[in-house]
Write a protein that holds these residues in place. Structure first.
Motif, PDB file in Angstrom:
ATOM      1  N   PRO A 151     -11.413 -65.761  -9.433  1.00  0.00           N
ATOM      2  CA  PRO A 151     -10.846 -64.614 -10.142  1.00  0.00           C
ATOM      3  C   PRO A 151     -11.834 -63.467 -10.269  1.00  0.00           C
ATOM      4  O   PRO A 151     -13.031 -63.675 -10.450  1.00  0.00           O
ATOM      5  CB  PRO A 151     -10.498 -65.188 -11.526  1.00  0.00           C
ATOM      6  N   SER A 152     -11.329 -62.266 -10.150  1.00  0.00           N
ATOM      7  CA  SER A 152     -12.191 -61.091 -10.237  1.00  0.00           C
ATOM      8  C   SER A 152     -11.691 -60.160 -11.337  1.00  0.00           C
ATOM      9  O   SER A 152     -10.556 -60.256 -11.787  1.00  0.00           O
ATOM     10  CB  SER A 152     -12.198 -60.339  -8.906  1.00  0.00           C
ATOM     11  N   PHE A 153     -12.580 -59.263 -11.760  1.00  0.00           N
ATOM     12  CA  PHE A 153     -12.210 -58.226 -12.696  1.00  0.00           C
ATOM     13  C   PHE A 153     -12.228 -56.880 -11.982  1.00  0.00           C
ATOM     14  O   PHE A 153     -12.843 -56.718 -10.932  1.00  0.00           O
ATOM     15  CB  PHE A 153     -13.195 -58.174 -13.872  1.00  0.00           C
ATOM     16  N   TYR A 154     -11.540 -55.924 -12.547  1.00  0.00           N
ATOM     17  CA  TYR A 154     -11.533 -54.559 -12.033  1.00  0.00           C
ATOM     18  C   TYR A 154     -12.298 -53.702 -13.036  1.00  0.00           C
ATOM     19  O   TYR A 154     -11.864 -53.549 -14.176  1.00  0.00           O
ATOM     20  CB  TYR A 154     -10.096 -54.066 -11.842  1.00  0.00           C
ATOM     21  N   ASP A 155     -13.436 -53.166 -12.613  1.00  0.00           N
ATOM     22  CA  ASP A 155     -14.366 -52.521 -13.531  1.00  0.00           C
ATOM     23  C   ASP A 155     -14.390 -51.005 -13.371  1.00  0.00           C
ATOM     24  O   ASP A 155     -14.185 -50.468 -12.272  1.00  0.00           O
ATOM     25  CB  ASP A 155     -15.793 -53.036 -13.305  1.00  0.00           C
ATOM     26  N   ILE A 156     -14.666 -50.326 -14.484  1.00  0.00           N
ATOM     27  CA  ILE A 156     -15.076 -48.921 -14.439  1.00  0.00           C
ATOM     28  C   ILE A 156     -16.418 -48.817 -15.153  1.00  0.00           C
ATOM     29  O   ILE A 156     -16.749 -49.645 -16.004  1.00  0.00           O
ATOM     30  CB  ILE A 156     -14.049 -47.968 -15.102  1.00  0.00           C
ATOM     31  N   TYR A 157     -17.198 -47.824 -14.765  1.00  0.00           N
ATOM     32  CA  TYR A 157     -18.512 -47.593 -15.361  1.00  0.00           C
ATOM     33  C   TYR A 157     -18.489 -46.216 -16.020  1.00  0.00           C
ATOM     34  O   TYR A 157     -18.217 -45.205 -15.358  1.00  0.00           O
ATOM     35  CB  TYR A 157     -19.605 -47.656 -14.297  1.00  0.00           C
ATOM     36  N   VAL A 158     -18.729 -46.195 -17.319  1.00  0.00           N
ATOM     37  CA  VAL A 158     -18.602 -44.963 -18.100  1.00  0.00           C
ATOM     38  C   VAL A 158     -19.952 -44.582 -18.684  1.00  0.00           C
ATOM     39  O   VAL A 158     -20.595 -45.389 -19.378  1.00  0.00           O
ATOM     40  CB  VAL A 158     -17.576 -45.138 -19.251  1.00  0.00           C
ATOM     41  N   LYS A 164     -10.311 -56.453 -20.776  1.00  0.00           N
ATOM     42  CA  LYS A 164     -10.662 -57.866 -20.669  1.00  0.00           C
ATOM     43  C   LYS A 164     -12.120 -58.130 -21.036  1.00  0.00           C
ATOM     44  O   LYS A 164     -12.448 -59.211 -21.520  1.00  0.00           O
ATOM     45  CB  LYS A 164     -10.405 -58.355 -19.237  1.00  0.00           C
ATOM     46  N   ASN A 165     -12.991 -57.159 -20.803  1.00  0.00           N
ATOM     47  CA  ASN A 165     -14.408 -57.391 -21.072  1.00  0.00           C
ATOM     48  C   ASN A 165     -15.119 -56.052 -21.218  1.00  0.00           C
ATOM     49  O   ASN A 165     -14.763 -55.075 -20.561  1.00  0.00           O
ATOM     50  CB  ASN A 165     -15.037 -58.211 -19.936  1.00  0.00           C
ATOM     51  N   SER A 205     -13.937 -53.886 -18.145  1.00  0.00           N
ATOM     52  CA  SER A 205     -13.216 -54.676 -17.151  1.00  0.00           C
ATOM     53  C   SER A 205     -11.745 -54.806 -17.507  1.00  0.00           C
ATOM     54  O   SER A 205     -11.390 -54.939 -18.682  1.00  0.00           O
ATOM     55  CB  SER A 205     -13.836 -56.073 -17.034  1.00  0.00           C
ATOM     56  N   PHE A 206     -10.904 -54.789 -16.467  1.00  0.00           N
ATOM     57  CA  PHE A 206      -9.455 -54.891 -16.633  1.00  0.00           C
ATOM     58  C   PHE A 206      -8.906 -55.996 -15.736  1.00  0.00           C
ATOM     59  O   PHE A 206      -9.550 -56.414 -14.773  1.00  0.00           O
ATOM     60  CB  PHE A 206      -8.780 -53.559 -16.286  1.00  0.00           C
ATOM     61  N   ALA A 207      -7.700 -56.434 -16.024  1.00  0.00           N
ATOM     62  CA  ALA A 207      -7.089 -57.512 -15.244  1.00  0.00           C
ATOM     63  C   ALA A 207      -6.476 -57.014 -13.949  1.00  0.00           C
ATOM     64  O   ALA A 207      -6.334 -57.776 -12.997  1.00  0.00           O
ATOM     65  CB  ALA A 207      -6.029 -58.223 -16.073  1.00  0.00           C
ATOM     66  N   THR A 208      -6.115 -55.734 -13.889  1.00  0.00           N
ATOM     67  CA  THR A 208      -5.437 -55.219 -12.704  1.00  0.00           C
ATOM     68  C   THR A 208      -6.066 -53.926 -12.215  1.00  0.00           C
ATOM     69  O   THR A 208      -6.697 -53.182 -12.977  1.00  0.00           O
ATOM     70  CB  THR A 208      -3.945 -54.956 -12.981  1.00  0.00           C
ATOM     71  N   SER A 209      -5.855 -53.652 -10.936  1.00  0.00           N
ATOM     72  CA  SER A 209      -6.342 -52.409 -10.349  1.00  0.00           C
ATOM     73  C   SER A 209      -5.630 -51.197 -10.963  1.00  0.00           C
ATOM     74  O   SER A 209      -6.226 -50.130 -11.123  1.00  0.00           O
ATOM     75  CB  SER A 209      -6.121 -52.440  -8.829  1.00  0.00           C
TER      76      SER A 209
END
Length: 366
Positions: A292-299, A323-324, A341-345
């Motif tokens: 399983p992977s997460f979909y991340d953004i960096y702010v 999610k994280n 982190s999010f569950a979906t793109s």
């Protein structure tokens, strides 16, 4: 008349499957789980239509049975089916991540009403249990089917149709193909991740601050070591021959790198790292895999009171589920980086668009 679907085990995988199957109008779902609270939640949410604690009675009612249980328990259920007094055909499938012993048990079936199509949805989460289940868990994920000798393409198509709401991508492999590939890209990495954690734990005796240092990249590459130990113990022993062989290969790889370093082979070391980077960078970025992977953004955020709260508050107002959260770097008086982190793109890109609107510097790594 509605088809009766028995789902045994309403944890992360079974619960997520039930949430998708329940979207179909022509099904009546019987849920079976050892936890009464789980059954109550599933009934209340309309995910199942009936709860059962008796496998034989439920199997005799069902047209299709999905065994979403640990591998050893799945094999026990397959063996129990053989001796049941079934009055109509029953198509059985499972979700096991190791197929060899499951298919061996299925291939030994002689009951005229039983057919078996092995299944493995290659998606998951670092959490487990019904509360972690979600209907979009399998979207764009590979779902492997491994028909037994008692099933053919017709039965496989029935399973595909039943699970069509998952929006998974179905592929058919032999048992050998499935187990070798999942060992390489799922089972063995879990083993290595756990060994890396043990190594860090040993070094903590010498360097007590190592746990704080491990909060960044080390925590990322060992994330899968947080998975359910009981589940993975079962997987390791079901697939132990392949894992032992891969451990031999891994030890050989480490001996090769050790030789490069001890003999000062800079060019060979560079090529080793370069080849690994080239292959890794060529892996699909949009598809779900076995881990399983997460979909991340960096702010980028400033060192000031309420900075993190403001970012999270903006996303909360838009009903985006996080999610994280991790602070990658923030030192007094300078800008830091917040990874969310999010569950979906879809949630990932929507969050970036929203925060861009509020003039935040947001980056997504492809």
């Amino acid at each position: 008349m509605k088809r009766k679907i028995l789902i045994v085990g309403l944890g992360l995988i079974g619960g997520s499957i039930a949430m998708n199957v329940s979207k179909k109008e022509d099904v009546f779902i019987i849920g079976m789980d050892g936890d009464q609270e789980t059954l109550n939640m599933a009934l209340k949410q309309g995910v199942i239509d009936q709860a059962s604690f008796n496998f034989e009675e439920a199997a005799q009612e069902a047209d299709i049975c999905i065994l979403a249980t640990p591998i050893s328990i799945t094999i026990d259920y397959i063996q129990k089916l053989e001796s049941m007094d079934l009055k109509k055909p029953l198509l059985v499938t499972d979700v096991s991540s190791v197929k060899n012993q499951v298919l061996e048990a299925a291939n030994r079936l002689t009951h005229p009403f039983l057919s078996f199509v092995g299944g493995h949805p290659m998606a998951g989460s670092h959490k487990h249990g019904y509360t972690a289940a979600k209907p979009h868990l399998f979207e764009n994920a590979i779902y492997v089917l491994t028909p037994s000798v008692h099933a053919d393409e017709k039965e496989a198509d029935v399973i595909k149709d039943l699970l069509s709401e998952t929006k998974a991508r179905f592929v058919t492999f032999t048992t050998k193909e499935h187990d070798e590939m999942t060992a390489v890209i799922s089972h063995f990495p879990h083993l290595i991740a756990s060994s890396l954690v043990h190594q860090a734990k040993e070094w903590e005796v010498t360097h007590p601050y190592i746990k704080q240092m491990a909060a960044g990249g080390f925590k990322d590459i060992t994330r899968i070591a947080s998975s359910n130990p009981k589940l993975w113990q079962d997987i390791f022993f079901q697939n132990k021959k392949l894992l032992i062989s891969m451990l031999d290969d891994w030890i050989g790889e480490m001996e090769r790198i050790k030789t490069y370093l001890s003999q000062g082979e800079k060019e060979k070391t560079y090529k080793y790292l370069s080849d690994a980077k080239l292959y890794r960078d060529g892996l699909p970025t949009k598809d779900k895999g076995a881990i399983p992977s997460f979909y991340d953004i960096y702010v980028d955020i400033h060192d000031q009171p309420g900075a993190i709260r403001d970012v999270i508050g903006i996303l909360a107002e838009e009903a985006i589920s996080i999610k994280n959260i991790q602070i990658l770097e923030i030192r007094e008086g300078i800008t830091g980086v917040l990874r969310i982190s999010f569950a979906t793109s879809e949630e990932q890109w929507k969050s970036k668009e929203i925060l861009d609107h509020y003039q935040y510097e947001v980056m997504i790594q492809q």
